[in-house]
Design an enzyme around this catalytic site. Structure first.
Site, PDB file in Angstrom:
ATOM      1  N   CYS A 126      22.924  -6.434 -11.531  1.00  0.00           N
ATOM      2  CA  CYS A 126      24.317  -6.776 -11.836  1.00  0.00           C
ATOM      3  C   CYS A 126      24.470  -6.757 -13.354  1.00  0.00           C
ATOM      4  O   CYS A 126      23.882  -7.593 -14.047  1.00  0.00           O
ATOM      5  CB  CYS A 126      24.618  -8.169 -11.265  1.00  0.00           C
ATOM      6  SG  CYS A 126      26.265  -8.739 -11.675  1.00  0.00           S
ATOM      7  N   CYS A 162      33.040  -4.344 -12.810  1.00  0.00           N
ATOM      8  CA  CYS A 162      31.654  -4.201 -12.345  1.00  0.00           C
ATOM      9  C   CYS A 162      30.865  -3.504 -13.457  1.00  0.00           C
ATOM     10  O   CYS A 162      31.207  -2.390 -13.838  1.00  0.00           O
ATOM     11  CB  CYS A 162      31.644  -3.369 -11.059  1.00  0.00           C
ATOM     12  SG  CYS A 162      29.993  -3.095 -10.416  1.00  0.00           S
TER      13      CYS A 162
HETATM   14  N1  LIG Z   1      28.976  -6.794 -10.218  1.00  0.00           N
HETATM   15  C1  LIG Z   1      27.727  -6.133 -10.494  1.00  0.00           C
HETATM   16  C2  LIG Z   1      27.291  -5.151  -9.454  1.00  0.00           C
HETATM   17  C3  LIG Z   1      26.538  -5.839  -8.437  1.00  0.00           C
HETATM   18  C4  LIG Z   1      25.996  -4.855  -7.493  1.00  0.00           C
HETATM   19  C5  LIG Z   1      26.184  -5.315  -6.078  1.00  0.00           C
HETATM   20  N2  LIG Z   1      27.578  -5.333  -5.700  1.00  0.00           N
HETATM   21  C6  LIG Z   1      25.436  -4.390  -5.165  1.00  0.00           C
HETATM   22  O1  LIG Z   1      25.311  -3.205  -5.518  1.00  0.00           O
HETATM   23  O2  LIG Z   1      24.999  -4.848  -4.139  1.00  0.00           O
HETATM   24  C7  LIG Z   1      27.732  -5.519 -11.877  1.00  0.00           C
HETATM   25  O3  LIG Z   1      28.426  -6.050 -12.732  1.00  0.00           O
HETATM   26  O4  LIG Z   1      26.980  -4.543 -12.075  1.00  0.00           O
END
Ligand SMILES: N[C@H](CCC[C@H](N)C(=O)O)C(=O)O
EC number: 5.1.1.7
Length: 259
Positions: free
Chosen positions: A74, A198
């Protein structure tokens, strides 16, 4: 057992963070993690992150999606963990920490965190989308009129459809705003909804836009519903390296709750 937690957000991607250096948290309690992340019955968050000791680096980060399952890297969470480590006095301005995808370097000045992401050697290019893994898997698709795009339904269909299946992928929709500036909206696996940003997602978008020849610089600005992030990178015949995710990370509040 009462636990102290800290609520952090990085461009609207929000996390419950716990200092677990004493290893008091039962990590297999998926149900409890999901309950704490629930936006009505719990604290509410996109993810739950534990900070633990690591013998080879400043600390270790263990990341769980809001469904309670441990997951891949993450990026926004890594930026918040760097801020949290400084708050705890574990680091000053620079950090090296382990996450599920390996060692990360980071630096923090005021509330801005620079986080080095893993190198990316493979970017798959298809007719309507690209796929790459920046520590988490990301499907990247260009759309128009992104403000009115049905991220949740289109994102869910892609995430559960072929070729991703049960394991799934995160899904990023992107529209070019100007030179080296893009609007990005993300459907996140394991949250099973749109998140306000994200980190691994905007990193994937920046590299994908380079791969598609859409940018003229190796520094890209990504505008997400939760705020602005920047991605810098270098590229050579082996792919992308020296990849950095840059943006704010903020402690919102602290609390205590029964585990
Ligand atoms: N919020 C996260 C991504 C988490 C990944 C998760 N959602 C997965 O791939 O299971 C970020 O800032 O990179």
């Amino acid at each position: 057992m009462a636990i102290t937690f800290y609520k952090y957000q990085g461009t609207g991607n929000d996390f419950i963070i716990v200092d677990n250096r004493l290893l008091e948290i039962d990590k297999n309690n998926t149900k409890r993690i999901a309950e704490l992340c629930d936006r009505r019955f719990g604290i509410g968050a996109d993810g739950f992150i534990l900070l633990e000791n690591d013998k080879n680096s400043d600390f270790k980060m263990v990341y769980y999606n809001s469904d309670g399952n441990e997951s891949s890297m993450c990026g926004n969470g890594g930026r918040c963990m760097t801020s949290f480590a400084k708050f705890l006095g574990i680091i000053e301005g620079k950090a090296e920490f382990y996450a599920i995808d390996g060692l990360h370097k980071a630096s923090i000045e005021e509330d801005i965190v620079h986080l080095q992401m893993q190198d990316v050697t493979t970017v798959e290019v298809y007719e309507k989308h690209l796929f790459l893994d920046t520590g988490s898997p990301h499907h990247v698709e260009m759309v128009s009129d992104i403000e009115n795009f049905d991220v949740k339904n289109c994102g869910s269909t892609i995430r559960y459809g072929e070729p991703y299946g049960k394991a799934g992928s995160n899904v990023n929709f992107v529209e070019q705003i100007s030179d080296n500036k893009f609007a990005v909206r993300t459907y996140e696996r394991g949250v099973e909804d749109e998140t306000l940003s994200c980190g691994t997602g905007v990193t994937a978008v920046a590299l994908a836009m380079h791969k598609k020849g859409k940018i003229t610089s190796n520094e890209v600005t990504l505008i997400t519903p939760g705020g602005e992030l920047r991605v810098k990178f270098e590229n050579n015949e082996k792919g992308y390296n020296n990849v950095w995710l840059i943006g704010p990370a903020t402690q919102v509040f602290k609390g205590k709750i029964e585990w």
